[in-house]
Design an enzyme around this catalytic site. Structure first.
Site, mmCIF file in Angstrom:
data_model
loop_
_atom_site.group_PDB
_atom_site.id
_atom_site.type_symbol
_atom_site.label_atom_id
_atom_site.label_comp_id
_atom_site.label_asym_id
_atom_site.label_seq_id
_atom_site.Cartn_x
_atom_site.Cartn_y
_atom_site.Cartn_z
ATOM 1 N N TYR A 68 0.861 -0.927 0.006
ATOM 2 C CA TYR A 68 -0.009 -0.185 -0.027
ATOM 3 C C TYR A 68 0.939 1.088 0.028
ATOM 4 O O TYR A 68 0.662 2.079 -0.697
ATOM 5 C CB TYR A 68 -0.881 0.083 1.157
ATOM 6 C CG TYR A 68 -2.271 -0.543 0.883
ATOM 7 C CD1 TYR A 68 -3.175 0.008 0.027
ATOM 8 C CD2 TYR A 68 -2.703 -1.769 1.655
ATOM 9 C CE1 TYR A 68 -4.400 -0.635 -0.120
ATOM 10 C CE2 TYR A 68 -4.049 -2.242 1.458
ATOM 11 C CZ TYR A 68 -4.841 -1.776 0.585
ATOM 12 O OH TYR A 68 -6.048 -2.366 0.606
ATOM 13 N N GLN A 107 -12.372 -0.476 -18.697
ATOM 14 C CA GLN A 107 -11.208 -1.000 -18.235
ATOM 15 C C GLN A 107 -10.616 0.001 -17.172
ATOM 16 O O GLN A 107 -9.787 -0.480 -16.281
ATOM 17 C CB GLN A 107 -9.977 -1.173 -19.164
ATOM 18 C CG GLN A 107 -10.453 -2.080 -20.348
ATOM 19 C CD GLN A 107 -9.460 -2.241 -21.378
ATOM 20 O OE1 GLN A 107 -8.239 -2.908 -21.359
ATOM 21 N NE2 GLN A 107 -9.684 -1.265 -22.696
ATOM 22 N N ILE A 109 -10.206 2.032 -13.595
ATOM 23 C CA ILE A 109 -10.533 1.803 -12.259
ATOM 24 C C ILE A 109 -10.965 3.159 -11.553
ATOM 25 O O ILE A 109 -11.405 3.112 -10.392
ATOM 26 C CB ILE A 109 -9.655 1.025 -11.506
ATOM 27 C CG1 ILE A 109 -8.510 1.651 -11.366
ATOM 28 C CG2 ILE A 109 -9.559 -0.382 -11.980
ATOM 29 C CD1 ILE A 109 -7.451 0.974 -10.588
ATOM 30 N N ASP A 110 -10.897 4.126 -12.201
ATOM 31 C CA ASP A 110 -11.209 5.749 -11.716
ATOM 32 C C ASP A 110 -12.628 6.158 -11.623
ATOM 33 O O ASP A 110 -12.849 6.960 -10.802
ATOM 34 C CB ASP A 110 -10.667 6.528 -12.868
ATOM 35 C CG ASP A 110 -11.235 6.703 -14.024
ATOM 36 O OD1 ASP A 110 -12.455 6.212 -14.175
ATOM 37 O OD2 ASP A 110 -10.264 6.996 -15.140
ATOM 38 N N HIS A 130 -12.258 -3.995 -14.568
ATOM 39 C CA HIS A 130 -11.096 -4.146 -13.795
ATOM 40 C C HIS A 130 -11.262 -3.733 -12.643
ATOM 41 O O HIS A 130 -10.185 -3.506 -11.730
ATOM 42 C CB HIS A 130 -10.007 -3.063 -14.689
ATOM 43 C CG HIS A 130 -9.595 -3.854 -15.826
ATOM 44 N ND1 HIS A 130 -8.744 -3.133 -16.868
ATOM 45 C CD2 HIS A 130 -9.606 -5.150 -16.451
ATOM 46 C CE1 HIS A 130 -8.224 -4.050 -17.719
ATOM 47 N NE2 HIS A 130 -8.967 -5.041 -17.402
ATOM 48 N N CYS A 138 -12.152 -8.980 0.257
ATOM 49 C CA CYS A 138 -11.159 -9.646 1.229
ATOM 50 C C CYS A 138 -10.129 -10.501 0.345
ATOM 51 O O CYS A 138 -10.684 -11.326 -0.622
ATOM 52 C CB CYS A 138 -12.045 -10.812 1.813
ATOM 53 S SG CYS A 138 -11.104 -11.655 3.194
#
Length: 676
Positions: A68, A107, A109-110, A130, A138
């Site tokens: 992260y 595609q 992810i924004d 995506h 999880c």
């Protein structure tokens, strides 16, 4: 070399016709929003930053905290705080609302597609294959998910301190986001919470959120595949091309800043590259679609207000074709409208002869209602050169919103087929037919002659039996008039032809229809007739995606469109002579070129139209007898010939209870008005 038509207009036409369109969107769409692309020459491209090695579930599980802090937050932090939808996102949202059969597979992810000002009327028409930033699942059990729609709601996952670091620091802040631990899944308590984004070592079916099955099904069923801002280096692009274009030959439209997909190469499918920034090219597409829909609405609503052009027209009265009146002060440079094609006659009762009538039971009594067009004030008959064709999808039949009425088409066809089989008749044969939406007299300037304009598209015989010839025809007319101010919009309106055959002796030739094996008016006196056959021109109905695309290309090319319209016109004219040859047996070389007398509408069948032609034959009445006795190709449709001298036609029509088919009666009215 033939110039290729504007691909944006071609795609707009697909969307206008509510075709199944599958969009596959890549990072190029969001570039104008400040989101770095994944590949390409941009030094900030995401994939140059070791994403292929770190963007894996295995890398996450090795050290979730480091993953992260050193990979995920530095890479995607800006997308949480600063990016907003651009004109390309807005255009896609609007296009989706205009065409409910359009599916957007992104595609990206924004989540910018979901943040548009234009609300998506069909939320299920957007697939985020995506994943989406701000959602987590999880790492142990993929069905565990916290559905946080924005980063602000990530407080439920990481707590308020981290949320404040990201939102407060902003995209330009040099303060790093530091995560000290990764929360466990609140559902199972064992797995770590990882972003709901497809990693490089995961499959498209690794989580239900990606809806990969829905996307692949859309690619397999699409009439056209559209790429927006993609590099074609991601597996989903190959899957899409394999599922649609390679298997079924559907076209590809590629919106990109450069030619990302080559043309030709022996492929079955066409590739159209629309070059330019997506936020600009998609807006142009939207403008084209809205322009098409606006034009189409003019054709749907009152057939462009029944073609009543301001400045002066001559209009045909809707109650009686042979009654005319002027609108305006002049009768020049404009159009003569045919209101009866869009409104039922006011003085004809709705007592239809329907497909529920038992085959083999001829109807007796007075002749059925009909209407004729045009008026005898014009110079007729028309030659082939006097007729123009407008062949356009906007003249196609609309499906009725009540699915039960639409289902009547198949059920009627099945019932009629069973009845014919039980009677030992030949099987019903469905075939493509022309649909007549309008019949107009056009005059362009005082010095030019009046021309007849036929507005055509396609239908088939089965649809005609289930609409025009069915007991629901009056209901379809009433609903069409109420919803679209067009009584015929839900009807097939297949175009027929009737031939007034005249021998060298001045005798008109009629047939007596068989009492078995013909659909309507068994035992009635009729003229030879049938239908022009679009199939002779390679046309089909319903149109398959490749055929539809080829046809639309043809119609958008002026030269090819003009040639097709000439072929349609020739097919209509020659079909009259062909029906004479098939039903009476007179050879084609004994028949003169047909001349068009006008149009007849049979009101019992929802105003189903047929064109009446005068066909003179170069043989005596006795020769016609011999040709018929030899056995014409379609001799089973009639039982005998009748001959009436043309000078006695008027008296013939006065015979009480004459069993004369309405199309034949209308054709004789036109013959009397325009030739005697």
């Amino acid at each position: 070399m033939r110039r290729r038509r504007d691909p944006t207009k071609l795609l707009a036409h697909f969307i206008q016709e509510k075709k199944k369109i599958a969009f596959l969107v890549g990072a190029g769409l969001s570039a104008a929003s400040g989101v770095p692309v994944f590949r390409g020459e941009d030094p900030n491209a995401i994939w140059v930053k070791r994403v292929t090695s770190m963007g894996t579930k295995a890398a996450f599980l090795r050290d979730p905290v480091t993953w992260y802090n050193e990979f995920w937050f530095p890479l995607f932090k800006h997308q949480y705080t600063r990016a907003s939808p651009n004109a390309g996102h807005e255009a896609l949202a609007r296009l989706s609302n205009l065409d409910p059969n359009l599916l957007v597979v992104t595609q990206n992810i924004d989540s910018l597609n979901r943040q548009t000002r234009e609300a998506w009327a069909h939320q299920d028409k957007l697939v985020e294959i995506h994943g989406r930033l701000g959602l987590y699942h999880c790492s142990s059990n993929n069905y565990c998910i916290l559905a946080n729609e924005t980063w602000a709601q990530a407080i439920d996952v990481f707590g308020p301190e981290l949320a404040e670091q990201i939102e407060g620091g902003g995209a330009d802040s040099s303060d790093p986001v530091v995560l000290t631990h990764v929360p466990r899944c609140t559902e199972c308590g064992t797995g770590y919470m990882m972003p709901l984004a497809l990693m490089f070592d995961e499959m498209y079916d690794s989580h239900a959120f990606y809806q990969s099955d829905k996307a692949l099904a859309a690619f397999e069923e699409a009439d056209a595949l559209v790429f927006v801002g993609t590099s074609f280096q991601v597996n989903i692009s190959n899957l899409a091309i394999e599922a649609g274009p390679r298997k079924r030959g559907i076209p590809i439209f590629n919106f990109n800043i450069r030619d990302g997909l080559a043309k030709g190469g022996g492929r079955r499918y066409d590739v159209f590259n629309i070059i330019g920034p997506a936020e600009e090219t998609l807006q142009k597409l939207l403008e084209q679609v809205e322009a098409c829909l606006e034009k189409d609405s003019l054709g749907r609503v009152e057939t462009e207000k029944h073609r009543e052009v301001l400045g002066g027209t001559l209009c045909v009265g809707k109650a009686d074709f042979r009654t005319t009146h002027e609108v305006g002060n002049t009768v020049s440079n404009h159009v003569v409208c045919n209101k009866c094609l869009s409104q039922p006659s006011a003085n004809v009762p709705a007592t239809p002869f329907t497909s529920s009538d038992q085959p083999g039971q001829a109807k007796s009594g007075p002749s059925y209602a009909f209407e004729t067009f045009p008026q005898p004030i014009f110079s007729f008959p028309f030659s082939e050169e006097d007729v123009e064709i407008d062949f356009n999808p906007c003249y196609g039949r609309l499906s009725h919103p009540d699915s039960r009425l639409e289902a009547n088409i198949d059920s009627t066809w099945d019932r009629l087929s069973e009845e014919r089989e039980a009677q030992g008749c030949s099987a019903l044969f469905n075939a493509v037919k022309f649909r007549l939406a309008g019949c107009l007299l056009v005059k362009e300037g005082e010095a030019r002659p009046m021309k007849l304009l036929l507005e055509l598209w396609l239908t088939d015989y089965k649809t005609a039996r289930g609409t025009n010839h069915a007991s629901i025809a009056p209901l379809l007319q009433a609903d069409g008039l109420a919803a679209h101010k067009d009584a015929q919009v839900y009807l097939s309106q297949k175009l027929g032809v009737s031939a007034i055959l005249c021998t060298q002796d001045g005798d008109l030739v009629f047939i007596e229809r068989s009492t078995k094996g013909v659909a309507d008016f068994q035992g009635y006196i009729d003229t030879p007739g049938g239908h022009p056959e679009p199939g002779n021109l390679g046309l089909e109905f319903p149109l398959s995606p490749p055929s539809a695309f080829t046809l639309i290309q043809t119609l958008h090319d002026p030269a090819n469109a003009a040639l097709l319209k000439q072929r349609i016109r020739h097919e209509i004219f020659t079909s009259a002579a062909q029906e004479v040859a098939d039903e009476v047996g007179v050879p084609l070389d004994k028949l003169e070129t047909p001349k068009l007398l006008g149009l007849v509408r049979q009101l019992e069948f929802g105003g189903v139209p047929s064109l009446t032609f005068l066909v003179n034959c170069q043989c005596r009445t006795s020769d016609v007898h011999k040709y018929y006795a030899a056995g014409p190709k379609e001799g089973n449709e009639s039982t005998k010939l009748l001959f009436i001298n043309k000078q006695g036609v008027t008296n013939f029509l006065t015979i009480p209870d004459l069993k004369l088919a309405p199309a034949a009666r209308g054709s004789l009215e036109l013959f009397i008005e325009h030739t005697l």
